[in-house]
Design a protein around this motif. Structure first.
Motif, PDB file in Angstrom:
ATOM      1  N   HIS A 125       0.834  -1.200   0.000  1.00 58.06           N
ATOM      2  CA  HIS A 125       0.000   0.000   0.000  1.00 58.06           C
ATOM      3  C   HIS A 125       0.870   1.251   0.000  1.00 58.06           C
ATOM      4  CE1 HIS A 125      -3.217   2.770   0.825  1.00 58.06           C
ATOM      5  NE2 HIS A 125      -4.082   1.777   0.635  1.00 58.06           N
ATOM      6  N   HIS A 126       0.699   2.080  -1.012  1.00 53.10           N
ATOM      7  CA  HIS A 126       1.546   3.277  -1.153  1.00 53.10           C
ATOM      8  C   HIS A 126       1.389   4.253   0.007  1.00 53.10           C
ATOM      9  CE1 HIS A 126      -2.181   4.925  -2.788  1.00 53.10           C
ATOM     10  NE2 HIS A 126      -1.674   6.125  -2.568  1.00 53.10           N
ATOM     11  N   LEU A 127       0.208   4.311   0.624  1.00 57.75           N
ATOM     12  CA  LEU A 127       0.025   5.226   1.755  1.00 57.75           C
ATOM     13  C   LEU A 127       0.816   4.775   2.979  1.00 57.75           C
ATOM     14  CD1 LEU A 127      -3.770   6.155   1.501  1.00 57.75           C
ATOM     15  CD2 LEU A 127      -1.782   7.564   0.915  1.00 57.75           C
ATOM     16  N   VAL A 162      18.075  -2.659   7.987  1.00 65.59           N
ATOM     17  CA  VAL A 162      16.828  -3.257   8.465  1.00 65.59           C
ATOM     18  C   VAL A 162      15.802  -3.235   7.335  1.00 65.59           C
ATOM     19  CG1 VAL A 162      15.865  -1.103   9.427  1.00 65.59           C
ATOM     20  CG2 VAL A 162      15.162  -3.303  10.378  1.00 65.59           C
ATOM     21  N   LEU A 163      14.952  -4.261   7.327  1.00 66.57           N
ATOM     22  CA  LEU A 163      13.877  -4.385   6.342  1.00 66.57           C
ATOM     23  C   LEU A 163      12.556  -4.346   7.089  1.00 66.57           C
ATOM     24  CD1 LEU A 163      12.726  -5.106   3.501  1.00 66.57           C
ATOM     25  CD2 LEU A 163      13.199  -7.489   4.047  1.00 66.57           C
ATOM     26  N   LEU A 164      11.705  -3.374   6.738  1.00 68.09           N
ATOM     27  CA  LEU A 164      10.348  -3.303   7.270  1.00 68.09           C
ATOM     28  C   LEU A 164       9.462  -4.013   6.261  1.00 68.09           C
ATOM     29  CD1 LEU A 164      10.198   0.438   8.423  1.00 68.09           C
ATOM     30  CD2 LEU A 164      10.903  -1.571   9.732  1.00 68.09           C
ATOM     31  N   LEU A 165       8.826  -5.106   6.672  1.00 71.28           N
ATOM     32  CA  LEU A 165       8.207  -6.029   5.723  1.00 71.28           C
ATOM     33  C   LEU A 165       6.754  -6.308   6.057  1.00 71.28           C
ATOM     34  CD1 LEU A 165       8.652  -8.076   3.374  1.00 71.28           C
ATOM     35  CD2 LEU A 165       9.380  -9.715   5.113  1.00 71.28           C
ATOM     36  N   ASP A 166       5.866  -5.898   5.147  1.00 76.27           N
ATOM     37  CA  ASP A 166       4.453  -6.243   5.242  1.00 76.27           C
ATOM     38  C   ASP A 166       4.316  -7.745   5.020  1.00 76.27           C
ATOM     39  OD1 ASP A 166       1.670  -6.356   5.132  1.00 76.27           O
ATOM     40  OD2 ASP A 166       1.521  -5.302   3.220  1.00 76.27           O
ATOM     41  N   LEU A 167       3.474  -8.392   5.789  1.00 72.43           N
ATOM     42  CA  LEU A 167       3.316  -9.837   5.633  1.00 72.43           C
ATOM     43  C   LEU A 167       2.284 -10.204   4.579  1.00 72.43           C
ATOM     44  CD1 LEU A 167       3.681 -11.177   9.265  1.00 72.43           C
ATOM     45  CD2 LEU A 167       5.400 -10.861   7.494  1.00 72.43           C
ATOM     46  N   SER A 168       1.538  -9.221   4.081  1.00 74.31           N
ATOM     47  CA  SER A 168       0.517  -9.478   3.057  1.00 74.31           C
ATOM     48  C   SER A 168       0.883  -8.745   1.772  1.00 74.31           C
ATOM     49  CB  SER A 168      -0.854  -9.008   3.558  1.00 74.31           C
ATOM     50  OG  SER A 168      -1.226  -9.711   4.699  1.00 74.31           O
ATOM     51  N   LEU A 169       1.798  -9.319   1.033  1.00 73.84           N
ATOM     52  CA  LEU A 169       2.228  -8.743  -0.238  1.00 73.84           C
ATOM     53  C   LEU A 169       1.521  -9.470  -1.377  1.00 73.84           C
ATOM     54  CD1 LEU A 169       5.993  -8.398   0.636  1.00 73.84           C
ATOM     55  CD2 LEU A 169       4.344  -6.543   0.383  1.00 73.84           C
ATOM     56  N   PRO A 170       1.331  -8.816  -2.521  1.00 73.78           N
ATOM     57  CA  PRO A 170       0.517  -9.413  -3.581  1.00 73.78           C
ATOM     58  C   PRO A 170       1.138 -10.617  -4.289  1.00 73.78           C
ATOM     59  CG  PRO A 170       1.403  -7.294  -4.284  1.00 73.78           C
ATOM     60  CD  PRO A 170       1.747  -7.459  -2.834  1.00 73.78           C
ATOM     61  N   ASP A 171       2.444 -10.677  -4.405  1.00 74.42           N
ATOM     62  CA  ASP A 171       3.048 -11.745  -5.203  1.00 74.42           C
ATOM     63  C   ASP A 171       3.574 -12.916  -4.378  1.00 74.42           C
ATOM     64  OD1 ASP A 171       5.062 -10.228  -4.087  1.00 74.42           O
ATOM     65  OD2 ASP A 171       6.392 -10.408  -5.804  1.00 74.42           O
ATOM     66  N   MET A 172       3.965 -12.651  -3.162  1.00 78.09           N
ATOM     67  CA  MET A 172       4.423 -13.704  -2.259  1.00 78.09           C
ATOM     68  C   MET A 172       4.227 -13.185  -0.836  1.00 78.09           C
ATOM     69  SD  MET A 172       8.548 -13.363  -3.072  1.00 78.09           S
ATOM     70  CE  MET A 172       9.090 -14.723  -2.095  1.00 78.09           C
ATOM     71  N   SER A 173       3.992 -14.084   0.085  1.00 83.29           N
ATOM     72  CA  SER A 173       3.745 -13.627   1.452  1.00 83.29           C
ATOM     73  C   SER A 173       5.034 -13.089   2.067  1.00 83.29           C
ATOM     74  CB  SER A 173       3.204 -14.776   2.306  1.00 83.29           C
ATOM     75  OG  SER A 173       4.243 -15.639   2.707  1.00 83.29           O
TER      76      SER A 173
END
Length: 103
Positions: A12-14, A52-63
């Motif tokens: 999400h861009h926001l 550090v990587l801030l990572l959303d767990l619900s991404l469109p192409d892979m979790s």
């Protein structure tokens, strides 16, 4: 002290924009890359020095969990990149699953 480089991976861009604004308020932090998919996050990790990587767990192409697993399976120093899971999953079993993969 050099700035800490951060990669943000969220579809999400926001959310990405809000995190960038928060990070930009700190002179010792720098957004090295913004990614909207898991594959972009993996590519960005190769292309940018990252602390550090801030990572959303619900991404469109892979979790996000699959991204975590892919990074932890690497054989180079980037396999030890600290990762923070961004998620609304709040149940104890979710936390266990997320930390078990290396976030």
């Amino acid at each position: 002290m050099p700035a800490l480089n951060i990669i943000i991976a969220d579809d999400h861009h926001l959310v990405r924009s809000g995190l960038c604004k928060l990070i930009s308020k700190h002179s010792d932090l720098h957004v090295a890359a913004e990614c909207g998919t898991g594959r972009e996050a993996l590519t960005a990790l190769d292309a940018h020095p990252c602390h550090v990587l801030l990572l959303d767990l619900s991404l469109p192409d892979m979790s996000g969990l699959d991204v975590l697993r892919a990074i932890r399976a690497r054989t180079d120093a980037r396999s030890r990149t600290p990762m923070v899971a961004l998620t609304a999953y709040a149940m104890p079993e979710h936390k266990e699953r997320i930390t078990a993969v290396g976030a």
